[in-house]
Enzyme design. Structure first.
Site, mmCIF file in Angstrom:
data_model
loop_
_atom_site.group_PDB
_atom_site.id
_atom_site.type_symbol
_atom_site.label_atom_id
_atom_site.label_comp_id
_atom_site.label_asym_id
_atom_site.label_seq_id
_atom_site.Cartn_x
_atom_site.Cartn_y
_atom_site.Cartn_z
ATOM 1 N N ARG A 172 0.817 -1.227 0.000
ATOM 2 C CA ARG A 172 0.000 0.000 0.000
ATOM 3 C C ARG A 172 0.845 1.270 0.000
ATOM 4 N NH1 ARG A 172 -2.646 -3.274 4.244
ATOM 5 N NH2 ARG A 172 -4.348 -4.339 3.191
ATOM 6 N N CYS A 195 -1.505 13.854 -15.563
ATOM 7 C CA CYS A 195 -1.260 12.704 -16.444
ATOM 8 C C CYS A 195 -0.617 11.576 -15.661
ATOM 9 C CB CYS A 195 -0.368 13.121 -17.616
ATOM 10 S SG CYS A 195 -1.179 14.279 -18.728
ATOM 11 N N SER A 204 -2.200 9.313 -19.457
ATOM 12 C CA SER A 204 -2.031 9.872 -20.788
ATOM 13 C C SER A 204 -0.614 10.412 -20.898
ATOM 14 C CB SER A 204 -3.050 11.009 -20.983
ATOM 15 O OG SER A 204 -2.910 11.595 -22.246
ATOM 16 N N ALA A 205 0.039 10.171 -22.052
ATOM 17 C CA ALA A 205 1.424 10.600 -22.180
ATOM 18 C C ALA A 205 1.719 11.152 -23.567
ATOM 19 C CB ALA A 205 2.362 9.439 -21.884
ATOM 20 N N ILE A 210 1.560 10.657 -29.885
ATOM 21 C CA ILE A 210 2.422 11.667 -30.501
ATOM 22 C C ILE A 210 1.489 12.584 -31.277
ATOM 23 C CG2 ILE A 210 4.233 12.085 -32.201
ATOM 24 C CD1 ILE A 210 5.253 9.208 -31.542
ATOM 25 N N ALA A 257 0.750 20.947 -26.157
ATOM 26 C CA ALA A 257 -0.699 20.817 -26.371
ATOM 27 C C ALA A 257 -1.375 20.665 -25.027
ATOM 28 C CB ALA A 257 -0.985 19.620 -27.246
#
Length: 155
Positions: free
Chosen positions: A11, A30, A51-52, A92, A154
């Site tokens: 944990r 992210c 998200s990458a 990308i 972005a």
């Protein structure tokens, strides 16, 4: 302290995702969650990223969590194990294709060695927002790099 007191724990979780703050943020985090594990006498980190942006975001996240793992391991008197990195949505952006092609054309350098000054005090640094004197206590030995590649962020 949980790593020191209960190194066998499953944990040992650090989360950047706070649903109560999502409306206040330009972009939800992210790098959502990391889990630390002590195996033998080494600290490893499993990082889950929802998200990458592979060109701009991932290198920063990898470096940040590697550094964090080194700092926590040092504070707990442990060696450094592995950084395991999992991405939910790796992407990308179209306006980064030329930059990615340039990056992929480059040769690799040997990895540098992180040196943390013996005088580095984590508690002092946390209380003082990692002032410049704290940042100067980290050095990369034998760090070689190519010229920077510029690309628009972005959101």
């Amino acid at each position: 302290s949980e790593i020191k007191n209960n190194p066998e724990s499953r944990r040992l979780i650090l989360t950047a995702w706070n649903p109560n703050q999502l409306a206040e943020q330009s972009l939800p985090p992210c790098h959502v969650l990391s889990q630390f594990r002590v195996i033998g006498n080494e600290l490893s980190c499993f990082l889950f990223q929802r998200s990458a942006d592979l060109l701009l975001g991932s290198p920063f996240n990898i470096a940040s969590y590697a550094l964090l793992t080194h700092i926590i391991a040092r504070e707990c008197g442990l060696g450094v194990g592995e950084l395991v990195y999992s991405i939910g949505d790796a992407h990308i952006y179209e306006n980064h294709l030329d930059q990615v092609k340039e990056q992929l054309s480059r040769s690799f350098y040997d990895l540098p060695t992180l040196i943390i000054d013996e005088k580095f005090d984590l508690m002092y640094s946390l209380k003082n927002n990692f002032e410049l004197d704290s940042a100067q206590m980290f050095k990369l030995e034998n760090y070689k790099h190519h010229d920077a590649i510029k690309a628009p962020m972005a959101v």
